[in-house]
Design an enzyme around this catalytic site. Sequence first.
Site, PDB file in Angstrom:
ATOM      1  N   ALA A 113      55.177 -17.284   3.345  1.00 46.06           N
ATOM      2  CA  ALA A 113      56.260 -18.012   4.010  1.00 46.06           C
ATOM      3  C   ALA A 113      55.948 -18.094   5.499  1.00 46.06           C
ATOM      4  O   ALA A 113      55.030 -17.434   5.986  1.00 46.06           O
ATOM      5  CB  ALA A 113      57.585 -17.286   3.797  1.00 46.06           C
ATOM      6  N   LYS A 114      56.673 -18.898   6.206  1.00 47.87           N
ATOM      7  CA  LYS A 114      56.532 -18.948   7.673  1.00 47.87           C
ATOM      8  C   LYS A 114      57.771 -19.607   8.245  1.00 47.87           C
ATOM      9  O   LYS A 114      58.400 -20.435   7.582  1.00 47.87           O
ATOM     10  CB  LYS A 114      55.295 -19.776   8.060  1.00 47.87           C
TER      11      LYS A 114
END
Length: 430
Positions: A113-114
């Site tokens: 994720a980011k």
Amino acid sequence: MSLSLNSGLWDTSPLFQNAVMDLEMAAKTMGLDHNVLERLKSPKRAFCCSIPVRMDDGSVKVFEGYRVHHSITLGPGKGGIRFHPEVTLSEVSALAMLMTMKCSLVGLPLGGAKGGIRVDPSQLSRPEHQALIRRYTMEIIGMIGPDKDIPAPDVGTDSQHMAWMMDTYSTSVGHAVPGVVTGKPMDIGGSLGRPESTGRGVVYVIEHAIEMLNKKGPGKLALNKCTAAVHGFGKVGNVAANELHLRGCKVLAVSDFYGGIYNKDGLDIPDVMDHMQKFGSLEKYPKADRISNEQLFALPVDILVPAAIDGVITNKNMKSIKAKIISEGANGPMTSEAQQYLESQGVFIIPDILANAGGVIVSYFEWVQGLQNFFWSEKEVNEKLAEVMLKAFNRVAGNSDKFKCGMKTAALITSVERLSQAMLLRGLFP
Ligand code: GLU
């Protein structure tokens, strides 16, 4: 190689296009199931929001924020939150994809994720930072949690931002939840060794690379006889420069956003760190000459560590690079074209998802320590980090031999082997 992209939503940035191109190259080399490739080319879900913040002068400013889950096949999403004025949904999507690959490569039970906020962090006061990250946390609160998605610091954010995120989340659920973020301050459940982990890992893999190259070839490289240049002197670059310095390697140049400093006899890195601490910039450091970032890349050093931001080594400067080993401290610092060119010239590239994995490895240790309420010594953390990095390095080097490809493709193959197995076992719902 031609690109076949899926959408106009997340594939607009060069970083995303490069990530897909690299993935397609790995898929072709390993003969990956086409359906798995198609699924990996897009993030699972992406969220955009506007974040209104009351500024110190009483006015309200609205910032754009994102959180992207690329894959949660192997476990909760994992990845940092970036504050940068040029962040886009596409860039964050690419970085989320890199996190999926990184976590899979080093064997963590975590997905990728980011997050990002389009803001110049240097223009905000500390109270404005706090308001921004707290409101952002509320906007993404449904997406995060110790079993769902666990943010961490990235470019432009630090342990204090994580403390504010943890507090906002905990306040909203009514009890303390340290496991919702990693990279927290030690006093609220952070891990010893986490702040230095990324930079340390960058240097561990340089040591493994030197050992391997010495075994394979006639040349005898020794880290204490090598010279190095480090692009970026933030959380990753300064630790990497110091770890190199501690091992007797002469760090000739380091740089920050405004340019670099150079000393042909090697910089006294602890002294440079003191200067940075006092003045917040390398400018006016007295015991070195000023150089530009482009001059830094072109220095005749043995080791180059790009540890700042993506897209800095491209077809414009690749031909000027003289280093024998490049360890990618930043995410995506090199375009696919530059990587292929440099590898064809015999440069040994340790790719980002391996070289800078130390950060997320110790984030994982922090998460595990928090869930068990049992904390380790810094020695234990560093030993376990070194063990995981060595295992990953050997698996990548093994795949590089097996598939006769460079380390970047081999690293992606190593990630995708594990990920595709998990995807195929879980199957496609419905
Ligand atoms: N931002 C770091 C990275 O890009 C660390 C992420 C994390 O610890 O979750 O790897």
